[in-house]
Design an enzyme around this catalytic site. Structure first.
Site, PDB file in Angstrom:
ATOM      1  N   HIS A  31       0.503   4.667  -9.836  1.00 37.03           N
ATOM      2  CA  HIS A  31      -0.938   4.539 -10.016  1.00 37.03           C
ATOM      3  C   HIS A  31      -1.630   5.128  -8.785  1.00 37.03           C
ATOM      4  CE1 HIS A  31      -0.401   1.223  -7.245  1.00 37.03           C
ATOM      5  NE2 HIS A  31       0.421   0.624  -8.094  1.00 37.03           N
ATOM      6  N   HIS A  34      -0.223   4.289  -5.271  1.00 36.82           N
ATOM      7  CA  HIS A  34       0.924   5.117  -4.864  1.00 36.82           C
ATOM      8  C   HIS A  34       0.457   6.524  -4.478  1.00 36.82           C
ATOM      9  CE1 HIS A  34       3.115   2.401  -7.871  1.00 36.82           C
ATOM     10  NE2 HIS A  34       3.794   2.198  -6.765  1.00 36.82           N
ATOM     11  N   LYS A 148      -0.588  -3.447   0.494  1.00 31.67           N
ATOM     12  CA  LYS A 148      -0.530  -4.331  -0.676  1.00 31.67           C
ATOM     13  C   LYS A 148       0.658  -5.292  -0.579  1.00 31.67           C
ATOM     14  CE  LYS A 148      -0.517  -5.320  -5.261  1.00 31.67           C
ATOM     15  NZ  LYS A 148       0.857  -5.671  -5.446  1.00 31.67           N
ATOM     16  N   ASP A 149       1.788  -4.773  -0.082  1.00 33.21           N
ATOM     17  CA  ASP A 149       2.985  -5.609   0.086  1.00 33.21           C
ATOM     18  C   ASP A 149       3.099  -5.953   1.571  1.00 33.21           C
ATOM     19  OD1 ASP A 149       4.493  -5.414  -2.708  1.00 33.21           O
ATOM     20  OD2 ASP A 149       3.563  -3.490  -2.269  1.00 33.21           O
TER      21      ASP A 149
END
Ligand code: AMP
Length: 284
Positions: A31, A34, A148-149
């Protein structure tokens, strides 16, 4: 774009090349989050390498592994359009050949214990294993990951320093849908109603930011956020406000690294994670 499925052929190609290599490991179903990282890897290096590998060792539930979205055709099209140079799409056997010696497990210094680690036992050992193996294969100058992570970044940053690798880790901010939902491959598994409700996760993080600016007690902020997410169709697993570096519980009195609020919440049958870097109130 060149597509490699075998370690040997990828390495043979890369060995003959001069210049810097920027590497973006992914699990596919790509998406805009990325793609923003891929864009950095492409523009900041001579060669960009993206990998797509749904790593079985980081899934603690086989049903989650089976349900993980796989869209190779679409992913290839997106990466070509972005101008990515190399796509590496190995099989499980290429990454974990039986003849490969067991990698030495790195002590993760407790970074893997809380939050995701508490709810997904073995997850970060799997992440550290696959990233280590991919770095051995690609041997990039720069490794690109997303905020995000958040905990994953902390773990990999630690592994890189602990193992003395010379790769530079570059982390990029979370890309969101226009309503605030963090982009995730797992969002594809939400139905329309769940998708619309899921914005509550980021709204809750923003509410934490407001309370944090007012220096409300940390445990109260966490409890209220858990309550806000305890609604029909939702099942929050944790809301944790932690030190940005150590990932230990945050204390206003020890504020040198700053705070980050992290959340994991089931929406229907899909487990989503998100986080926000908390900023203290700045008086004008
Ligand atoms: P994944 O395919 O989920 O393993 O993610 C591959 C990389 O993309 C990881 O470094 C993620 O942190 C990053 N990533 C995933 N979603 C986003 C997003 N919404 N914004 C920025 N980076 C992301």
């Amino acid at each position: 774009m060149l597509l490699f499925k075998e370690v040997k052929s990828l390495q043979k190609y890369l060995i003959g090349k001069n210049g810097s290599v920027g590497f973006v490991p992914t699990m596919g179903a790509l998406h805009a989050g990325h793609m923003s990282i891929v864009r950095h890897a492409r523009t900041e290096n001579d060669i960009s390498v993206c990998s797509i590998f749904v790593n079985p060792t980081q899934f603690n539930e086989s049903s989650d592994l089976d349900a993980y979205p796989r869209l190779p055709g679409q992913d290839i099209a997106k990466l070509s359009e972005e101008g990515n140079d190399i796509l590496f799409m190995p099989s499980v056997h290429e990454i974990y050949p039986t003849e490969l010696p067991e990698p030495k497990a790195v002590d993760l210094n407790g970074l893997d214990q809380g939050m995701e680690g508490a709810f997904r036992p073995g997850h970060f050992a799997g992440v550290a294993q696959v990233v280590g193996r991919l770095l051995d294969i690609v041997n990039p100058h720069r490794l690109y990951m997303g905020q995000k992570d958040y905990q994953q970044v902390a773990v990999i940053d630690h592994v890189i320093r602990e193992t003395g690798r010379s790769v530079e880790l570059r982390v990029h901010p979370t890309i969101r849908e226009t309503d605030g939902l963090a982009m995730s491959s797992r969002n594809l598994r939400l139905n329309l109603d769940e998708r619309n409700q899921a914005i509550r996760i980021y709204q809750t993080l923003q509410e934490i930011q407001v309370g944090f600016s007012a220096e409300m007690p940390i445990s109260q902020l966490e409890d209220e956020a858990l309550k806000a997410l305890d609604r029909p169709g939702f099942k929050p697993e944790y809301v944790a406000i932690v030190d940005r570096k150590t990932l230990l519980p945050f204390r206003y009195q020890q504020n040198e690294n700053g705070a980050v609020a992290c959340v994991a919440c089931w929406v229907g049958g899909v487990r989503l994670i998100d986080n926000i870097l908390l900023e203290p109130l700045r008086l004008a």
